[in-house]
Every structure is written in structure tokens, then in C-alpha cells.
Design a protein around this motif. Sequence first.
Motif, PDB file in Angstrom:
ATOM      1  N   ALA A   1       0.790  -1.232   0.000  1.00  0.00           N
ATOM      2  CA  ALA A   1       0.000   0.000   0.000  1.00  0.00           C
ATOM      3  C   ALA A   1       0.821   1.280   0.000  1.00  0.00           C
ATOM      4  O   ALA A   1       0.349   2.318  -0.485  1.00  0.00           O
ATOM      5  CB  ALA A   1      -0.934   0.018   1.218  1.00  0.00           C
ATOM      6  N   LYS A   2       2.024   1.254   0.542  1.00  0.00           N
ATOM      7  CA  LYS A   2       2.752   2.507   0.761  1.00  0.00           C
ATOM      8  C   LYS A   2       2.961   3.278  -0.536  1.00  0.00           C
ATOM      9  O   LYS A   2       2.794   4.498  -0.576  1.00  0.00           O
ATOM     10  CB  LYS A   2       4.095   2.208   1.434  1.00  0.00           C
ATOM     11  N   TYR A   3       3.356   2.556  -1.592  1.00  0.00           N
ATOM     12  CA  TYR A   3       3.617   3.208  -2.875  1.00  0.00           C
ATOM     13  C   TYR A   3       2.562   2.838  -3.909  1.00  0.00           C
ATOM     14  O   TYR A   3       2.810   2.927  -5.121  1.00  0.00           O
ATOM     15  CB  TYR A   3       5.017   2.827  -3.372  1.00  0.00           C
ATOM     16  N   ALA A   4       1.380   2.458  -3.449  1.00  0.00           N
ATOM     17  CA  ALA A   4       0.318   2.054  -4.365  1.00  0.00           C
ATOM     18  C   ALA A   4      -0.092   3.213  -5.278  1.00  0.00           C
ATOM     19  O   ALA A   4       0.018   4.392  -4.923  1.00  0.00           O
ATOM     20  CB  ALA A   4      -0.891   1.564  -3.582  1.00  0.00           C
ATOM     21  N   ALA A   5      -0.578   2.856  -6.469  1.00  0.00           N
ATOM     22  CA  ALA A   5      -1.063   3.860  -7.418  1.00  0.00           C
ATOM     23  C   ALA A   5      -2.292   4.563  -6.854  1.00  0.00           C
ATOM     24  O   ALA A   5      -3.234   3.910  -6.397  1.00  0.00           O
ATOM     25  CB  ALA A   5      -1.402   3.195  -8.745  1.00  0.00           C
ATOM     26  N   ARG A   6      -2.277   5.883  -6.880  1.00  0.00           N
ATOM     27  CA  ARG A   6      -3.391   6.687  -6.371  1.00  0.00           C
ATOM     28  C   ARG A   6      -3.931   7.590  -7.465  1.00  0.00           C
ATOM     29  O   ARG A   6      -3.201   8.039  -8.349  1.00  0.00           O
ATOM     30  CB  ARG A   6      -2.926   7.549  -5.178  1.00  0.00           C
ATOM     31  N   GLU A   7      -5.210   7.850  -7.385  1.00  0.00           N
ATOM     32  CA  GLU A   7      -5.851   8.754  -8.336  1.00  0.00           C
ATOM     33  C   GLU A   7      -5.193  10.133  -8.273  1.00  0.00           C
ATOM     34  O   GLU A   7      -4.922  10.667  -7.203  1.00  0.00           O
ATOM     35  CB  GLU A   7      -7.352   8.895  -8.020  1.00  0.00           C
ATOM     36  N   GLY A   8      -4.922  10.695  -9.462  1.00  0.00           N
ATOM     37  CA  GLY A   8      -4.378  12.045  -9.534  1.00  0.00           C
ATOM     38  C   GLY A   8      -2.886  12.150  -9.308  1.00  0.00           C
ATOM     39  O   GLY A   8      -2.345  13.251  -9.231  1.00  0.00           O
ATOM     40  N   TYR A   9      -2.190  10.996  -9.199  1.00  0.00           N
ATOM     41  CA  TYR A   9      -0.755  11.019  -8.931  1.00  0.00           C
ATOM     42  C   TYR A   9       0.096  10.787 -10.182  1.00  0.00           C
ATOM     43  O   TYR A   9       1.319  10.728 -10.097  1.00  0.00           O
ATOM     44  CB  TYR A   9      -0.388   9.971  -7.874  1.00  0.00           C
ATOM     45  N   ASN A  10      -0.528  10.628 -11.328  1.00  0.00           N
ATOM     46  CA  ASN A  10       0.246  10.517 -12.571  1.00  0.00           C
ATOM     47  C   ASN A  10      -0.424  11.354 -13.646  1.00  0.00           C
ATOM     48  O   ASN A  10      -1.626  11.278 -13.869  1.00  0.00           O
ATOM     49  CB  ASN A  10       0.402   9.064 -13.019  1.00  0.00           C
ATOM     50  N   GLU A  11       0.373  12.155 -14.303  1.00  0.00           N
ATOM     51  CA  GLU A  11      -0.129  13.065 -15.321  1.00  0.00           C
ATOM     52  C   GLU A  11       0.780  13.029 -16.551  1.00  0.00           C
ATOM     53  O   GLU A  11       1.990  12.837 -16.423  1.00  0.00           O
ATOM     54  CB  GLU A  11      -0.180  14.503 -14.784  1.00  0.00           C
ATOM     55  N   PRO A  12       0.225  13.230 -17.747  1.00  0.00           N
ATOM     56  CA  PRO A  12       1.081  13.414 -18.925  1.00  0.00           C
ATOM     57  C   PRO A  12       1.773  14.772 -18.836  1.00  0.00           C
ATOM     58  O   PRO A  12       1.366  15.601 -18.011  1.00  0.00           O
ATOM     59  CB  PRO A  12       0.082  13.353 -20.083  1.00  0.00           C
ATOM     60  N   PRO A  13       2.815  15.082 -19.628  1.00  0.00           N
ATOM     61  CA  PRO A  13       3.289  14.278 -20.754  1.00  0.00           C
ATOM     62  C   PRO A  13       4.079  13.069 -20.293  1.00  0.00           C
ATOM     63  O   PRO A  13       4.366  12.919 -19.108  1.00  0.00           O
ATOM     64  CB  PRO A  13       4.188  15.253 -21.514  1.00  0.00           C
TER      65      PRO A  13
END
Length: 509
Positions: free
Chosen positions: A365-377
Motif C-alpha cells: 500500500a505505501k507506494y500504491a497507485a493513487r488517483e491524480g498522482y500521474n499526469e502526462p506528458p
Amino acid sequence: MNKYIKAIAFIAILGFTSCTDDFLTNYPTDSQEAGGPATEGAILSNLGSCYQVLLFDSYANQNYNSIVLMSDLRSDDIFKGGGDAGDQGQLYRLSQLDATPDELPEGLWIIYYNALARCNNAISACENAVDVDETRLAQYKAEAHFLRAYYMHWLWKFWGNIPYFEEDLEEPYFARQYSADEIYAEIIEDVNFALEGDKLPMSVSGADQGRATKAAAMLLKARVVMYQNDESRYAEVLADMNEIYESGAYSLVDFASIWTREGEFGAESILETNHLPGEYGGKTWGDGWTGFGTNLPAFISPNGLSGADELSGLSVYKGGWGFGPVRPEIVDIYEDGDKRLSASINHFADGTYTPRFQNTGYFMAKYAAREGYNEPPGDVDLNYENNLRIFRYAEVLLNAAELIVVHGVAPVGQLTAEVAITEIRERAGLATAAPTTELIKLERRREFLGEGMRFWDLVRWGEANTLTENLPEYSSNRTWAPTKKYLPIPQSEIDKTEGEFKLVQNDGY
């Protein structure tokens, strides 16, 4: 808001030369000829290139290289997961303690030797400084030596007997292979250089967050000394832990808050990377040597996720590739009411994700993918902004408790084993308990799950034989042997060397 070494990093990004797979090649920046006079700007550019390697913790050189995942795959905390055994087959072999010279995570070798070359450049630039304030120059030198020690300590842990060099190499770029004990001595020399004379501040703030500190150097020294089982230096390390404690520069915080965007560079953080959102420049599948993001969250999150985590009740998580599932029995190592459980492990109900190889239903869980934490480009799965926490204040406390109780070092100052374990357990929401050897080792496992600590702890405690197992239901059948402490040296690197510099393969391979 994400911060980075703004005085260094963005200067450096403009001046990097491209990288190749010649691991011993030295790469001077465009702003300074190797060995020539160096302005402060040239020094900062070189130093920035050293720090940038911290951003290669998940994907670079077209390899998946998360240092915490590569460490934990050999532990008894997680399985490999992913699509099937052949999906990233080198990682499956790693998890089965069955790596070969042709099938292993050799990306780590390339990345950290590139880091060594960069750090050598930075040190050379400092030695050839022109018109640079002596105090600032001393700090730059200390940072470069610390970073060189940090990168070398990973090569040392994974491979042991490795080439080492501190000066520019002439073609064909070969260097002498050192023994593991010789490498340890070089690491200690660099760390001590960084620590001597208070060249580094105990902590930093503002735009300097992410830079090396005295506390980070002390913790690196603790890691290598304790992994080497170098009893002659245990008292020094305990004194260092007490100095960090008595400085008051760091403190424990709410455990779950550490791993969020808002928890970055918090009061507990002694050193962490800084993975910036895509707007600062994203990694792409074709170029893993640029950008600021991390792939680890996508790598370890369940495939096709559509539901909330049952342990925390949070619905902020996104789906990923399903690697690194947590072994089901790990949930039981936590006492009832331990706040670290739901912050360390996610559990998703059947039907809310697509089960993959070695599925357990539990994920890190510590480094789990979270909404809004990855953006382009860039490619979004490579560009999550989750910072990697390299050193936390909790490690100071647990190091001290172990040195005092397990290794019999006399306490110094205010930091006793009782104080350390009480702080750790109170933060977790648990009652105080006597700091026994068994409890201290258990608290390390609970505290650092998913942070790449468990395998190295088992090895240095002489307890790695517990990794032997036959679990047909999880396709895991492995046998520990002392030679498994080190990975095989990549055959591709052996094949590049010749004559007096011909690399000798590690025992057992």
C-alpha cells in the motif's frame, strides 16, 4: 507541493550527456572538461547529475529496477506476481533465489555504475573549483561522497565483489575488481568523509529538501556497518543514532500520512527522492533516462481495480500490473489495532480486480497507485509522483534498539532501547512492551514492509535459511545457500572485460 533540489536539479537537467550501456564509461558534462577548472555552476551541474540517479529507482535503461522491489522479491514478505512466471522472468528467478548470469536484474548494475561515474565527476569538479566559497564547497564535496557511497552500497549488497574506480578511465574503460570487504572499506571512507567536520547540516528545509544531510550519512553508515556485522563500529553507529535523536530535528508522524502527497518531506523524512508530476517532464518507454516520475505504483497495484481497499476503507487507489502481491500470512504479523497494517497492505475483495500470477488478494500500500498522482506528458504508468522514502526517523530508533539489545552495545545519551521501542509502538497505537530481541526484529518487519529492508535483515542476522520453501499453491520453490547472498555478475559485463581486468564470477554461479 513537491519540492526538489531546485538550486541543483534544474541546472543539471539541461547539461546531461546521454547514457549508454558501457558501465565504466565516464560522462563529463558539457559545462566542464574532465579535470579542468570548475565554476560553481559546473559543480552544481555535476552534483545535480548525481542526484538525478535517485529518480531511476523504477525504470531506466529499458529495465524495471525499483530498488525496494528488487530487494523485497528475495524476502519472505511478497511474491513476484504479474501475468505469469515468464512475465519479467528475471524477476521470478530473483524471487526463487535462482538468478543466473544471463537472467537477472542487470539494469541495477548499469544504473549504479553510471552513478559512480557521475559522482566521480562531481568530486573532480570540486577538487578543481574556481572562486567557490569554502563552506559551500565543503558541503558539495560531502554530498558527492555521500552519494557515491549510497550508490556503491547497493552494488556491494547485490554483487559484493565488483569493479571500483575513482578517476577517469581510459578506453576500454576497465577497472580492477575489488573484494566485498575492500568495497566496504571504500564505502566507509566516503561516508566518514561526508560526516567529518560537520560539512552537512543535520536537516534541511525549503528548497533544499531532498539534499543529503548529516542524518542521512549517519543512517547510511549504520546500514553498511550493520550489514557487514562490523562490531568494531557498532558504538560509533549507536552514538550517531543518539545524536540524531537528541538533535530534535526529526520526529515520528501519523504512519498513514507518510505515504501521501501531503506527507512528502515530513518531520520523519531524513532522505527521499522527489518524483514530480508529468508537467515537469515525463519518462517514456523509449527513454527511461529522463523525466521525474516513477513506475513502482503501477507495477505493484492490482490489475483492473474497481473497488475500495477493505483494510483502510479508502477508494483512492488505481489499478496496475499486479506485481509484488503480499504473502497472506503477513497480515498476521501485526497485532490487533496496529495502525501500520492498513497503511502498509491493501486488500481488495474478489471481483474488484483481475487476479494474476501468485494472487493472494493482498498488495503493498505505501507506494500504491493513487488517483491524480500521474499526469502526462510521458507515459502515465511511468510517471507517478509517489516519492521514495529512503531514510526515515523510525530507522534511527530501531537501529538503536537493536544495537543495544541484540548486539549488546552500551547505551549512550538519552536514546535507550526502551525509549526507542516505546516511541515505535505508541505511534502504531500499541501498548509499550519490553524491547526483546524477538520484538525488535518483528517491529522492523512491521515498520518497513515494502521498503526493501527484510531480505537484507535476514542475511545479516544469519537467518536467511528461513527463505527455503516449497509452496506449490503459489508456484514458489526455492532453496537458500550462503552463496545466494550475492547475485551472479551479469555475463554481458564479464564478456566485456579481458586480461588483468577480466571479471571473476561470484561463487556458486
